[in-house]
Design a protein around this motif. Structure first.
Motif: not given
Length: 171
Positions: A14-17, A23-24, A64-68, A107-113
């Protein structure tokens, strides 16, 4: 792994992110050490961060950060984030994935998607932040340029006619 250690690892992730939601996820487990080191050094030069994670802990922290990430976090996973923007990051990682066969974009998470591999490939082909800003600026300035051209056109013709009359009068 004890609950205390899991909590510490999750806090570290969490601290690193640091609130990053874009995220990819790549699989670099089949890469040899030299290729992996070269990839990581190249990413570090572009201010891109990589972190190999335990999937269950990463899923919880990113959720928890909202990145699905959905089903992307299965098997060996390395989180990749940072750089200029997510489009530039996806371009760089897909370029490396084509260059080094064992590197796989999962894969990735872009703006929570969540995005799958094909979605990341499409994202890497789209214009980046700087390109979009320049396109928007061009669209904003275009009507003003057309208006200035329309106003200067007749004025220029009139000035040409006045100058021709003046030259005739002098002659």
């Amino acid at each position: 792994m004890s609950k205390f250690v899991k909590e510490m690892v999750m806090q570290d992730i969490e601290s690193r992110l640091d609130g990053t939601r874009d995220v990819l996820v790549v699989d670099s487990s089949r890469m040899d050490a030299i290729s992996d080191n070269g990839f990581r050094q190249a990413m570090q030069e572009k201010n891109v961060h990589l972190l190999t994670v335990k999937n269950s802990l990463a899923r919880k922290v990113l959720g928890e950060a909202g990145a699905a990430l959905g089903e992307v976090l299965k098997g060996p996973s390395t989180l990749v984030w940072g750089g200029e923007d997510i489009v530039a990051l996806s371009k760089e990682v897909t370029k490396w994935a084509k260059k080094i066969e064992p590197l796989q974009v999962k894969g990735a998470s872009v703006e929570g998607q969540p995005l799958d591999t094909k979605g990341v490939e499409k994202l890497s082909k789209s214009p980046g932040r700087a390109e979009l800003i320049s396109q928007i600026a061009g669209l904003i300035l275009s009507p003003g340029g057309q208006l200035a051209g329309a106003l200067l056109g007749p004025g220029g013709k009139l000035a040409g006619c006045v100058k021709a009359v003046e030259e005739k009068a002098e002659a």
